[in-house]
Design an enzyme around this catalytic site. Structure first.
Site, PDB file in Angstrom:
ATOM      1  N   HIS A   1      -7.570  -4.486  10.161  1.00 43.76           N
ATOM      2  CA  HIS A   1      -7.279  -4.265   8.738  1.00 43.76           C
ATOM      3  C   HIS A   1      -5.998  -4.993   8.319  1.00 43.76           C
ATOM      4  O   HIS A   1      -5.113  -5.231   9.129  1.00 43.76           O
ATOM      5  CB  HIS A   1      -7.248  -2.774   8.384  1.00 43.76           C
ATOM      6  CG  HIS A   1      -6.028  -1.995   8.774  1.00 43.76           C
ATOM      7  ND1 HIS A   1      -6.085  -0.719   9.277  1.00 43.76           N
ATOM      8  CD2 HIS A   1      -4.704  -2.276   8.708  1.00 43.76           C
ATOM      9  CE1 HIS A   1      -4.878  -0.265   9.494  1.00 43.76           C
ATOM     10  NE2 HIS A   1      -4.007  -1.189   9.164  1.00 43.76           N
TER      11      HIS A   1
ATOM     12  N   ASN B   1      -7.851  -2.490  14.198  1.00 45.35           N
ATOM     13  CA  ASN B   1      -9.249  -2.760  13.838  1.00 45.35           C
ATOM     14  C   ASN B   1      -9.366  -3.978  12.919  1.00 45.35           C
ATOM     15  O   ASN B   1     -10.406  -4.197  12.317  1.00 45.35           O
ATOM     16  CB  ASN B   1      -9.858  -1.529  13.160  1.00 45.35           C
ATOM     17  CG  ASN B   1      -9.102  -1.131  11.900  1.00 45.35           C
ATOM     18  OD1 ASN B   1      -8.155  -1.809  11.499  1.00 45.35           O
ATOM     19  ND2 ASN B   1      -9.503  -0.042  11.280  1.00 45.35           N
TER      20      ASN B   1
ATOM     21  N   ASP C   1       0.820  -1.213   0.000  1.00 45.33           N
ATOM     22  CA  ASP C   1       0.000   0.000   0.000  1.00 45.33           C
ATOM     23  C   ASP C   1       0.855   1.265   0.000  1.00 45.33           C
ATOM     24  O   ASP C   1       2.074   1.208   0.218  1.00 45.33           O
ATOM     25  CB  ASP C   1      -0.963  -0.002   1.196  1.00 45.33           C
ATOM     26  CG  ASP C   1      -0.291  -0.428   2.507  1.00 45.33           C
ATOM     27  OD1 ASP C   1       0.941  -0.437   2.584  1.00 45.33           O
ATOM     28  OD2 ASP C   1      -1.021  -0.742   3.464  1.00 45.33           O
TER      29      ASP C   1
ATOM     30  N   GLU D   1      -9.664  -1.481   5.229  1.00 48.06           N
ATOM     31  CA  GLU D   1     -10.351  -1.179   6.480  1.00 48.06           C
ATOM     32  C   GLU D   1     -11.622  -2.021   6.596  1.00 48.06           C
ATOM     33  O   GLU D   1     -12.143  -2.500   5.581  1.00 48.06           O
ATOM     34  CB  GLU D   1     -10.730   0.310   6.498  1.00 48.06           C
ATOM     35  CG  GLU D   1      -9.547   1.259   6.383  1.00 48.06           C
ATOM     36  CD  GLU D   1      -8.761   1.417   7.684  1.00 48.06           C
ATOM     37  OE1 GLU D   1      -8.767   0.480   8.514  1.00 48.06           O
ATOM     38  OE2 GLU D   1      -8.139   2.471   7.872  1.00 48.06           O
TER      39      GLU D   1
HETATM   40  C1  GLP Z   1      -0.573   0.216   8.704  1.00 49.61           C
HETATM   41  C2  GLP Z   1      -0.272  -0.528   7.385  1.00 49.61           C
HETATM   42  C3  GLP Z   1      -0.440  -1.996   7.550  1.00 49.61           C
HETATM   43  C4  GLP Z   1       0.183  -2.416   8.852  1.00 49.61           C
HETATM   44  C5  GLP Z   1      -0.626  -1.892  10.005  1.00 49.61           C
HETATM   45  C6  GLP Z   1      -0.013  -2.107  11.359  1.00 49.61           C
HETATM   46  O1  GLP Z   1      -1.539   1.173   8.609  1.00 49.61           O
HETATM   47  N1  GLP Z   1      -0.993  -0.067   6.236  1.00 49.61           N
HETATM   48  O2  GLP Z   1       0.117  -2.686   6.442  1.00 49.61           O
HETATM   49  O3  GLP Z   1       0.194  -3.819   8.945  1.00 49.61           O
HETATM   50  O4  GLP Z   1      -1.006  -0.562   9.805  1.00 49.61           O
HETATM   51  O5  GLP Z   1       1.076  -1.277  11.579  1.00 49.61           O
HETATM   52  P1  GLP Z   1       2.126  -1.542  12.735  1.00 49.61           P
HETATM   53  O6  GLP Z   1       2.918  -2.720  12.314  1.00 49.61           O
HETATM   54  O7  GLP Z   1       2.973  -0.294  12.797  1.00 49.61           O
HETATM   55  O8  GLP Z   1       1.349  -1.794  13.967  1.00 49.61           O
END
Ligand code: GLP
Length: 239
Positions: A137, A135, A67, A142
């Protein structure tokens, strides 16, 4: 779904990196699906260590990231492109011409088609690394009413904005992102999802023990035939 609970982030990183590096050594031009966020950093650190020790080369590996934010120049310090360049690509022998990235500033529909075609032309994703949002995702998919297929432009949820705002100190966090869809993620041959920390415990429980629903996008992994979930004890606390 195979679920493994390990003691430390370091152990989790080592475990995921070993699976990836072994695969790369057997298939030097394989296709990796990569994730951003704090969670995969120990894995990327171990991959870099293996490269520096001369035990693996990523020279021919093709990659696709999950992404990217909309509205940021690619080289902006908060773009996911910069995150990957700084935390992985520049620290090992990745060839930047083999790196696939969604362009958050392109027309979303055309970009979605371009990315799907590029993944297909590469032969599909062999191993997809995933984190999980608080959440539920995955990538930036989302919670919603339906599972998406290919890449799409998404309005970020309040929960994601709250979680990721800490990284934006001088500009407001973008409200939109372009993300690989659930279908593109599910077509990966193998998936490794990593979750660490108490803030992920509820999402982890819903993903593993809840019903399969787009309200918890990660729950779709229950239907994947080769999904490995690596957790620390805090993330596994509600199982
Ligand atoms: C972000 C990314 C995800 C990631 C998630 C968790 O928004 N788009 O790909 O897995 O949130 O992030 P973190 O690993 O910093 O908790």
């Amino acid at each position: 779904m195979e679920v493994r609970v390990l003691r430390t982030n370091a152990e989790i990183g080592k475990t995921a990196a070993k699976i990836i590096c072994d695969y790369v050594n057997e298939n030097p031009s394989c296709v990796l699906g990569l994730a951003t966020g704090a969670t995969p950093l120990p894995t990327y650190g171990c991959m870099i260590d293996e490269y520096k020790a001369g035990r693996v080369s990523f020279k021919e590996v093709r990659t696709f990231n999950l992404d990217e934010y909309c509205g940021l120049p690619r080289e902006h310090k908060n773009s996911y492109y910069t995150f990957m360049a700084e935390n992985l690509f520049s620290k090992a022998d990745f060839d930047m011409k083999n790196v696939g990235f969604l362009d958050g500033n392109a027309d979303a529909e055309e970009e979605s088609r371009r990315y799907a075609d590029a993944i297909k032309a590469a032969g599909g994703i062999d191993i997809q690394i995933l984190g999980i949002g608080r959440n539920g995702h995955i990538a930036f998919n989302e919670p919603s009413d339906e599972f998406t297929d290919e890449a799409w432009k998404v309005k970020l949820s309040d929960s994601t904005i709250e979680a990721n705002s800490i990284y934006f100190d001088d500009i407001p966090m973008p409200r939109y992102a372009i993300t690989m869809g659930i279908g593109s993620i599910m077509r990966a041959k193998k998936i490794i999802l990593i979750a660490t920390g108490a803030s992920k415990a509820q999402a982890v429980r819903d993903m593993i023990n809840g019903e399969v629903t787009p309200r918890c996008p990660a729950s779709v992994l229950q239907q994947h035939k080769d999904a490995l979930i690596l957790l620390d004890e805090s993330a596994a606390a509600l199982l």
